[in-house]
Design a protein around this motif. Structure first.
Motif, PDB file in Angstrom:
ATOM      1  N   GLU A 111      -9.000  13.416  48.661  1.00 28.64           N
ATOM      2  CA  GLU A 111      -9.466  12.697  49.844  1.00 28.64           C
ATOM      3  C   GLU A 111      -8.725  13.208  51.071  1.00 28.64           C
ATOM      4  OE1 GLU A 111      -8.398   8.538  50.494  1.00 28.64           O
ATOM      5  OE2 GLU A 111      -6.758   8.743  49.079  1.00 28.64           O
ATOM      6  N   ALA A 112      -9.382  13.082  52.211  1.00 32.83           N
ATOM      7  CA  ALA A 112      -8.735  13.368  53.490  1.00 32.83           C
ATOM      8  C   ALA A 112      -8.481  12.024  54.158  1.00 32.83           C
ATOM      9  CB  ALA A 112      -9.643  14.228  54.352  1.00 32.83           C
ATOM     10  N   ARG A 113      -7.323  11.912  54.811  1.00 33.22           N
ATOM     11  CA  ARG A 113      -7.008  10.675  55.526  1.00 33.22           C
ATOM     12  C   ARG A 113      -6.081  10.999  56.694  1.00 33.22           C
ATOM     13  NH1 ARG A 113      -1.857   9.646  54.409  1.00 33.22           N
ATOM     14  NH2 ARG A 113      -1.027   9.810  52.307  1.00 33.22           N
ATOM     15  N   THR A 114      -5.937  10.036  57.571  1.00 31.23           N
ATOM     16  CA  THR A 114      -5.030  10.179  58.707  1.00 31.23           C
ATOM     17  C   THR A 114      -3.594  10.222  58.198  1.00 31.23           C
ATOM     18  OG1 THR A 114      -6.582   8.934  60.066  1.00 31.23           O
ATOM     19  CG2 THR A 114      -4.336   9.130  60.893  1.00 31.23           C
ATOM     20  N   ALA A 115      -2.810  11.117  58.750  1.00 32.49           N
ATOM     21  CA  ALA A 115      -1.395  11.237  58.367  1.00 32.49           C
ATOM     22  C   ALA A 115      -0.623  10.004  58.817  1.00 32.49           C
ATOM     23  CB  ALA A 115      -0.784  12.484  58.993  1.00 32.49           C
ATOM     24  N   THR A 123       0.350  17.264  62.973  1.00 28.32           N
ATOM     25  CA  THR A 123      -0.409  16.957  61.759  1.00 28.32           C
ATOM     26  C   THR A 123      -1.116  15.623  61.939  1.00 28.32           C
ATOM     27  OG1 THR A 123       1.170  18.158  60.392  1.00 28.32           O
ATOM     28  CG2 THR A 123      -0.275  16.601  59.268  1.00 28.32           C
ATOM     29  N   ARG A 124      -2.423  15.663  62.009  1.00 28.92           N
ATOM     30  CA  ARG A 124      -3.207  14.443  62.191  1.00 28.92           C
ATOM     31  C   ARG A 124      -3.916  14.029  60.907  1.00 28.92           C
ATOM     32  NH1 ARG A 124      -0.359  13.042  65.740  1.00 28.92           N
ATOM     33  NH2 ARG A 124      -0.504  13.867  67.821  1.00 28.92           N
ATOM     34  N   VAL A 125      -4.360  15.019  60.106  1.00 28.72           N
ATOM     35  CA  VAL A 125      -5.110  14.743  58.882  1.00 28.72           C
ATOM     36  C   VAL A 125      -4.404  15.414  57.713  1.00 28.72           C
ATOM     37  CG1 VAL A 125      -7.322  15.039  57.692  1.00 28.72           C
ATOM     38  CG2 VAL A 125      -7.280  14.603  60.157  1.00 28.72           C
ATOM     39  N   VAL A 126      -4.302  14.689  56.615  1.00 32.70           N
ATOM     40  CA  VAL A 126      -3.731  15.252  55.388  1.00 32.70           C
ATOM     41  C   VAL A 126      -4.775  15.191  54.271  1.00 32.70           C
ATOM     42  CG1 VAL A 126      -1.312  14.741  55.924  1.00 32.70           C
ATOM     43  CG2 VAL A 126      -2.698  13.044  54.705  1.00 32.70           C
ATOM     44  N   ALA A 133      -0.730  17.059  51.678  1.00 36.14           N
ATOM     45  CA  ALA A 133      -0.513  18.284  52.448  1.00 36.14           C
ATOM     46  C   ALA A 133      -1.324  18.244  53.742  1.00 36.14           C
ATOM     47  CB  ALA A 133      -0.917  19.500  51.627  1.00 36.14           C
ATOM     48  N   PRO A 134      -0.804  18.867  54.796  1.00 36.29           N
ATOM     49  CA  PRO A 134      -1.587  18.942  56.033  1.00 36.29           C
ATOM     50  C   PRO A 134      -2.927  19.625  55.740  1.00 36.29           C
ATOM     51  CG  PRO A 134       0.655  19.724  56.386  1.00 36.29           C
ATOM     52  CD  PRO A 134       0.474  19.558  54.914  1.00 36.29           C
ATOM     53  N   ALA A 135      -4.015  19.038  56.224  1.00 39.13           N
ATOM     54  CA  ALA A 135      -5.351  19.559  55.927  1.00 39.13           C
ATOM     55  C   ALA A 135      -5.537  20.994  56.418  1.00 39.13           C
ATOM     56  CB  ALA A 135      -6.414  18.649  56.531  1.00 39.13           C
ATOM     57  N   ASP A 136      -4.851  21.366  57.494  1.00 37.76           N
ATOM     58  CA  ASP A 136      -5.033  22.714  58.016  1.00 37.76           C
ATOM     59  C   ASP A 136      -4.206  23.763  57.270  1.00 37.76           C
ATOM     60  OD1 ASP A 136      -2.556  21.848  58.971  1.00 37.76           O
ATOM     61  OD2 ASP A 136      -2.807  22.795  60.940  1.00 37.76           O
ATOM     62  N   ARG A 137      -3.381  23.341  56.310  1.00 45.75           N
ATOM     63  CA  ARG A 137      -2.557  24.285  55.550  1.00 45.75           C
ATOM     64  C   ARG A 137      -2.805  24.205  54.049  1.00 45.75           C
ATOM     65  NH1 ARG A 137       3.155  22.553  57.585  1.00 45.75           N
ATOM     66  NH2 ARG A 137       2.273  21.559  59.397  1.00 45.75           N
ATOM     67  N   TYR A 138      -3.855  23.515  53.629  1.00 48.24           N
ATOM     68  CA  TYR A 138      -4.045  23.281  52.200  1.00 48.24           C
ATOM     69  C   TYR A 138      -5.466  23.637  51.787  1.00 48.24           C
ATOM     70  CZ  TYR A 138      -3.393  21.036  47.666  1.00 48.24           C
ATOM     71  OH  TYR A 138      -3.264  20.796  46.329  1.00 48.24           O
ATOM     72  N   ARG A 139      -5.584  24.294  50.658  1.00 50.09           N
ATOM     73  CA  ARG A 139      -6.883  24.639  50.091  1.00 50.09           C
ATOM     74  C   ARG A 139      -6.889  24.160  48.649  1.00 50.09           C
ATOM     75  NH1 ARG A 139     -10.584  28.487  51.620  1.00 50.09           N
ATOM     76  NH2 ARG A 139      -9.081  29.252  53.104  1.00 50.09           N
ATOM     77  N   TYR A 140      -7.970  23.522  48.254  1.00 40.20           N
ATOM     78  CA  TYR A 140      -8.096  22.997  46.900  1.00 40.20           C
ATOM     79  C   TYR A 140      -9.261  23.703  46.225  1.00 40.20           C
ATOM     80  CZ  TYR A 140      -8.352  19.626  43.086  1.00 40.20           C
ATOM     81  OH  TYR A 140      -8.339  19.044  41.854  1.00 40.20           O
ATOM     82  N   ARG A 141      -9.000  24.303  45.079  1.00 39.28           N
ATOM     83  CA  ARG A 141     -10.029  25.053  44.362  1.00 39.28           C
ATOM     84  C   ARG A 141     -10.297  24.387  43.024  1.00 39.28           C
ATOM     85  NH1 ARG A 141      -9.502  31.324  44.051  1.00 39.28           N
ATOM     86  NH2 ARG A 141     -11.574  31.568  44.879  1.00 39.28           N
ATOM     87  N   VAL A 142     -11.578  24.288  42.669  1.00 41.67           N
ATOM     88  CA  VAL A 142     -11.996  23.641  41.431  1.00 41.67           C
ATOM     89  C   VAL A 142     -12.882  24.600  40.642  1.00 41.67           C
ATOM     90  CG1 VAL A 142     -13.274  21.695  40.458  1.00 41.67           C
ATOM     91  CG2 VAL A 142     -11.953  21.386  42.553  1.00 41.67           C
ATOM     92  N   ASN A 143     -12.661  24.657  39.331  1.00 40.80           N
ATOM     93  CA  ASN A 143     -13.520  25.432  38.431  1.00 40.80           C
ATOM     94  C   ASN A 143     -14.295  24.420  37.601  1.00 40.80           C
ATOM     95  OD1 ASN A 143     -14.714  27.192  36.648  1.00 40.80           O
ATOM     96  ND2 ASN A 143     -12.834  27.684  35.561  1.00 40.80           N
TER      97      ASN A 143
END
Length: 162
Positions: free
Chosen positions: A88-92, A104-107, A129-139
């Protein structure tokens, strides 16, 4: 990635954690929290909670850095085979802005439960993690697969934009 610090504590599971990990609310759990750095900058606050009986050396601060699951496998023979996660994304929060930077506004929050081969829960984990520095990969796969998933770099944008 590097580990900036690790904190651990032991206490009762409590109702919600006990339900998730199939424990009694009074069962002792160990909570591990660590800050991970990338290029010297904080990029993830990671937390894990597991039954103390599974990895009793955690109470003494035996884990210090590196992959938590590799450490559990090496020191306690605990090897998760699958996990159920939600993102999920939420406000920091104020403390997250202090940790990751005032901008950092969104994590992104990844929360999940890893399971052992017998189907029992190993741990409850959370990564913030800060949304602008994080990538989530799913297989995603149906049934057994031997498909190799690339491990380096982001996937290209299917619309052809950089």
């Amino acid at each position: 990635p590097q580990t900036a610090w690790v904190k651990s504590s032991v206490g009762p599971a409590g109702p919600a954690v006990a339900r998730t990990l199939r424990l009694s609310p009074r069962d002792k759990v160990v909570r591990i929290e660590r800050l991970r750095l990338l290029d010297g900058r904080p990029f993830a606050l990671m937390s894990n909670v597991l039954a103390l009986r599974l990895a009793p050396t955690l109470a003494a601060g035996a884990y210090a850095s590196g992959s938590f699951y590799a450490w559990l496998a090496q020191h306690h023979g605990l090897r998760p085979v699958n996990a159920d996660e939600e993102v999920e994304a939420r406000t920091a929060t104020a403390s997250e802005r202090k940790l990751f930077g005032a901008g950092t506004r969104v994590v992104m929050v990844v929360r999940g439960v890893a399971y052992l081969p017998d189907g029992s829960p190993l741990d409850l984990a959370e990564t913030v993690a800060p949304a602008d520095r994080y990538r989530y990969r799913v297989n995603v796969a149906k049934g057994p697969t031997r498909t190799r998933v690339p491990t380096a770099g982001p996937l290209p944008d299917p619309r052809g934009t950089p």
